[in-house]
Design an enzyme around this catalytic site. Structure first.
Site, PDB file in Angstrom:
ATOM      1  N   CYS A 167      -9.482  13.725   1.455  1.00  0.00           N
ATOM      2  CA  CYS A 167      -9.107  12.354   1.810  1.00  0.00           C
ATOM      3  C   CYS A 167      -9.286  11.431   0.604  1.00  0.00           C
ATOM      4  CB  CYS A 167      -9.967  11.852   2.976  1.00  0.00           C
ATOM      5  SG  CYS A 167      -9.765  10.101   3.337  1.00  0.00           S
ATOM      6  N   CYS A 219     -12.224   8.629   1.459  1.00  0.00           N
ATOM      7  CA  CYS A 219     -13.629   8.930   1.724  1.00  0.00           C
ATOM      8  C   CYS A 219     -14.492   8.613   0.491  1.00  0.00           C
ATOM      9  CB  CYS A 219     -13.799  10.406   2.095  1.00  0.00           C
ATOM     10  SG  CYS A 219     -13.421  10.773   3.827  1.00  0.00           S
ATOM     11  N   VAL A 251      -5.392   9.151  -5.833  1.00  0.00           N
ATOM     12  CA  VAL A 251      -4.230   9.638  -6.577  1.00  0.00           C
ATOM     13  C   VAL A 251      -4.120   8.992  -7.953  1.00  0.00           C
ATOM     14  CG1 VAL A 251      -2.898  10.265  -4.546  1.00  0.00           C
ATOM     15  CG2 VAL A 251      -2.788   7.933  -5.403  1.00  0.00           C
ATOM     16  N   ASN A 268      -4.741  -1.297  -3.991  1.00  0.00           N
ATOM     17  CA  ASN A 268      -3.921  -0.183  -3.528  1.00  0.00           C
ATOM     18  C   ASN A 268      -3.314   0.578  -4.712  1.00  0.00           C
ATOM     19  OD1 ASN A 268      -2.019   1.491  -2.175  1.00  0.00           O
ATOM     20  ND2 ASN A 268      -1.873   0.005  -0.514  1.00  0.00           N
ATOM     21  N   HIS A 318     -15.159   9.362   8.109  1.00  0.00           N
ATOM     22  CA  HIS A 318     -13.728   9.614   8.226  1.00  0.00           C
ATOM     23  C   HIS A 318     -13.274   9.620   9.682  1.00  0.00           C
ATOM     24  CE1 HIS A 318      -9.914  11.328   6.728  1.00  0.00           C
ATOM     25  NE2 HIS A 318      -9.955  12.166   7.753  1.00  0.00           N
ATOM     26  N   ASN A 325      -2.293  -0.210  10.420  1.00  0.00           N
ATOM     27  CA  ASN A 325      -1.434   0.741  11.109  1.00  0.00           C
ATOM     28  C   ASN A 325      -2.330   1.869  11.587  1.00  0.00           C
ATOM     29  OD1 ASN A 325       0.875  -0.752  10.368  1.00  0.00           O
ATOM     30  ND2 ASN A 325       1.017   0.349   8.428  1.00  0.00           N
ATOM     31  N   SER A 332      -0.481   6.848   6.998  1.00  0.00           N
ATOM     32  CA  SER A 332      -0.473   7.931   6.010  1.00  0.00           C
ATOM     33  C   SER A 332      -1.838   8.567   5.805  1.00  0.00           C
ATOM     34  CB  SER A 332       0.046   7.400   4.668  1.00  0.00           C
ATOM     35  OG  SER A 332      -0.781   6.340   4.199  1.00  0.00           O
ATOM     36  N   HIS A 337      -8.253   7.987   7.769  1.00  0.00           N
ATOM     37  CA  HIS A 337      -9.535   7.337   7.510  1.00  0.00           C
ATOM     38  C   HIS A 337      -9.453   5.878   7.972  1.00  0.00           C
ATOM     39  CE1 HIS A 337     -13.426   7.358   5.230  1.00  0.00           C
ATOM     40  NE2 HIS A 337     -13.239   6.052   5.368  1.00  0.00           N
ATOM     41  N   HIS A 376      -9.077   2.289   8.125  1.00  0.00           N
ATOM     42  CA  HIS A 376      -8.855   1.295   7.076  1.00  0.00           C
ATOM     43  C   HIS A 376      -7.736   0.346   7.488  1.00  0.00           C
ATOM     44  CE1 HIS A 376      -5.473   3.995   6.235  1.00  0.00           C
ATOM     45  NE2 HIS A 376      -4.936   3.042   5.480  1.00  0.00           N
ATOM     46  N   GLN A 381      -4.965  -2.812   5.489  1.00  0.00           N
ATOM     47  CA  GLN A 381      -4.384  -3.206   4.213  1.00  0.00           C
ATOM     48  C   GLN A 381      -4.237  -4.724   4.138  1.00  0.00           C
ATOM     49  OE1 GLN A 381      -1.088  -0.638   2.709  1.00  0.00           O
ATOM     50  NE2 GLN A 381      -1.198   0.319   4.726  1.00  0.00           N
ATOM     51  N   GLU A 391       6.335 -18.765  13.548  1.00  0.00           N
ATOM     52  CA  GLU A 391       5.165 -19.191  14.319  1.00  0.00           C
ATOM     53  C   GLU A 391       4.611 -20.511  13.799  1.00  0.00           C
ATOM     54  OE1 GLU A 391       0.735 -17.401  14.780  1.00  0.00           O
ATOM     55  OE2 GLU A 391       2.376 -16.057  15.345  1.00  0.00           O
ATOM     56  N   HIS A 406      -2.723 -13.093  12.308  1.00  0.00           N
ATOM     57  CA  HIS A 406      -1.774 -14.193  12.147  1.00  0.00           C
ATOM     58  C   HIS A 406      -2.545 -15.395  11.613  1.00  0.00           C
ATOM     59  CE1 HIS A 406       1.893 -12.787  14.587  1.00  0.00           C
ATOM     60  NE2 HIS A 406       1.143 -11.726  14.317  1.00  0.00           N
ATOM     61  N   HIS A 440      -5.105 -15.958  15.065  1.00  0.00           N
ATOM     62  CA  HIS A 440      -5.410 -14.969  16.086  1.00  0.00           C
ATOM     63  C   HIS A 440      -5.029 -13.587  15.577  1.00  0.00           C
ATOM     64  CE1 HIS A 440      -1.186 -15.951  16.755  1.00  0.00           C
ATOM     65  NE2 HIS A 440      -1.047 -14.812  17.379  1.00  0.00           N
ATOM     66  N   LYS A 467       7.573   3.364  23.165  1.00  0.00           N
ATOM     67  CA  LYS A 467       8.552   2.313  23.361  1.00  0.00           C
ATOM     68  C   LYS A 467       9.494   2.379  22.166  1.00  0.00           C
ATOM     69  CE  LYS A 467      10.849  -1.487  24.078  1.00  0.00           C
ATOM     70  NZ  LYS A 467      11.994  -1.506  25.009  1.00  0.00           N
TER      71      LYS A 467
END
Length: 357
Positions: free
Chosen positions: A52, A55, A61, A77, A115, A155, A163, A166, A168, A170, A184, A283, A298, A312
């Site tokens: 990972c 970790c 990378v 990132n 993890h 996500n 992807s 672990h 996390h 972003q 909004e 938001h 919120h 969905k």
């Protein structure tokens, strides 16, 4: 009375923050389905994964080595979508088109060294520390003159294309404001100018008065399935006081927001005794210097599953026309979430039962 999907009723509900109609057509959820279904995989990740990239102590990378962190860990990132190194020698396409360097900053925020721990499984203190980190990041990145918006999002789950499992989130600090926040902010500003009140605050008051869609209510924060929910189990977690960003919350408010968020995510996983996938987005008001009067920070949670094995799918109305057809009644999904525990995660309960046996 809660609408019953079996009675073949459907209706349009106005979404005041998005300024659009949501069609609630819950009777369609019982239609014959022979399309794609999700397969539940009950895999328990290891506490530390040698391969990972997130970790502690592992090599990413880029060749950078993660610190031997134990709590929240933030780094730039390695595969940024916006960044200070974006190419600037762009060829303008001409006509109605235009190009601009994708400058900004992209960061990763790891929640914990383990993890295998989802955000729902962090203890309360761990969630508070994460929210405090979000405060620090918003203040730092939002103060940069080139940054006009700080988007913090997670996500979670293979169904939304994560992807790395672990735990996390972003951060994208961009030179532009994302369209949903633009819309909004405009809706909140117009409502505030017209009434002197927060639009989301009025939504919260309406939800508290109704009561059926409330999941967690604390003195300083509340979580609820909104009346105009688009996704099944869509939930808003918000401070009661209208503030422009997470950075403006006092310690007691941050504590209550952390409790409401953890309660909601625990209910998510307890609903079907599985890790419920979701997209989470903070938001927050743009940082471009505009008047943010009326903006009410919120957290929005959008789980893509209608049932344990059924997504969905976004299709003709959603992708083709920019509208949304909801397949469930918000009242029914809120009732399901209210019926499960928000204080003990199902995995923790199972471990406790095993140790007692």
């Amino acid at each position: 009375m809660t609408p019953n999907p079996a009675d073949s009723r459907w209706e349009q509900r106005w979404h005041p923050l998005r300024r659009e109609w949501v069609v609630i057509a819950a009777h369609r959820d019982d239609r014959p389905w022979s399309g794609q279904r999700e397969v539940a995989v009950d895999e328990r990740p290891p506490t530390h994964a040698p391969a990972c990239h997130l970790c502690p102590g592992n090599t990413r990378v880029s060749g950078a080595v993660n610190d031997a962190y134990t709590g929240v860990y933030v780094f730039d990132n390695d595969h940024p979508c916006v960044g200070p190194g974006a190419p600037v020698d762009l060829v303008q396409p001409g006509g109605p088109y235009a190009a601009s360097p994708a400058t900004g900053l992209s960061r990763v925020v790891c929640y914990h060294r383990r993890h295998d721990l989802r955000l729902a499984q962090l203890d309360h203190a761990g969630v508070v520390r994460l929210l405090a980190t979000w405060q620090e990041q918003y203040r730092e990145l939002g103060s940069r003159p080139e940054v006009n918006h700080v988007l913090i999002f997670e996500n979670n789950g293979p169904q939304v294309g994560v992807s790395n499992p672990h735990p996390h989130c972003q951060i994208y600090a961009t030179t532009f404001v994302f369209p949903t926040i633009e819309r909004e902010a405009a809706a909140c500003a117009a409502h505030h100018e017209r009434t002197g009140r927060s639009l989301l605050g009025d939504m919260i008051d309406a939800e508290l008065a109704d009561g059926r869609r409330i999941l967690a209510a604390r003195p300083g924060a509340v979580s609820f399935v909104p009346y105009c929910a688009r996704y099944a189990c869509e939930t808003y977690v918000a401070p009661r006081r209208a503030v422009a960003s997470v950075a403006e919350l006092h310690a007691a408010e941050l504590d209550d927001l952390a409790a409401a968020l953890k309660d909601t995510l625990t209910r998510y996983d307890n609903l079907w005794s599985m890790p419920l996938p979701y997209v989470m987005a903070l938001h927050q008001a743009p940082t471009d210097g505009r008047d943010d009067a009326g903006f009410h920070f919120h957290i929005e949670l959008h789980p893509p599953l209608r049932r344990p094995n059924l997504l969905k799918f976004l299709a003709g109305p959603e992708i083709g026309a920019g509208g949304f057809i909801a397949d469930t009644w918000p009242e029914d999904k809120a009732a399901e979430l209210r019926a499960v525990a928000g204080d003990v995660h199902y995995l923790d309960a199972a471990m406790s039962e095993a140790s007692d046996a």
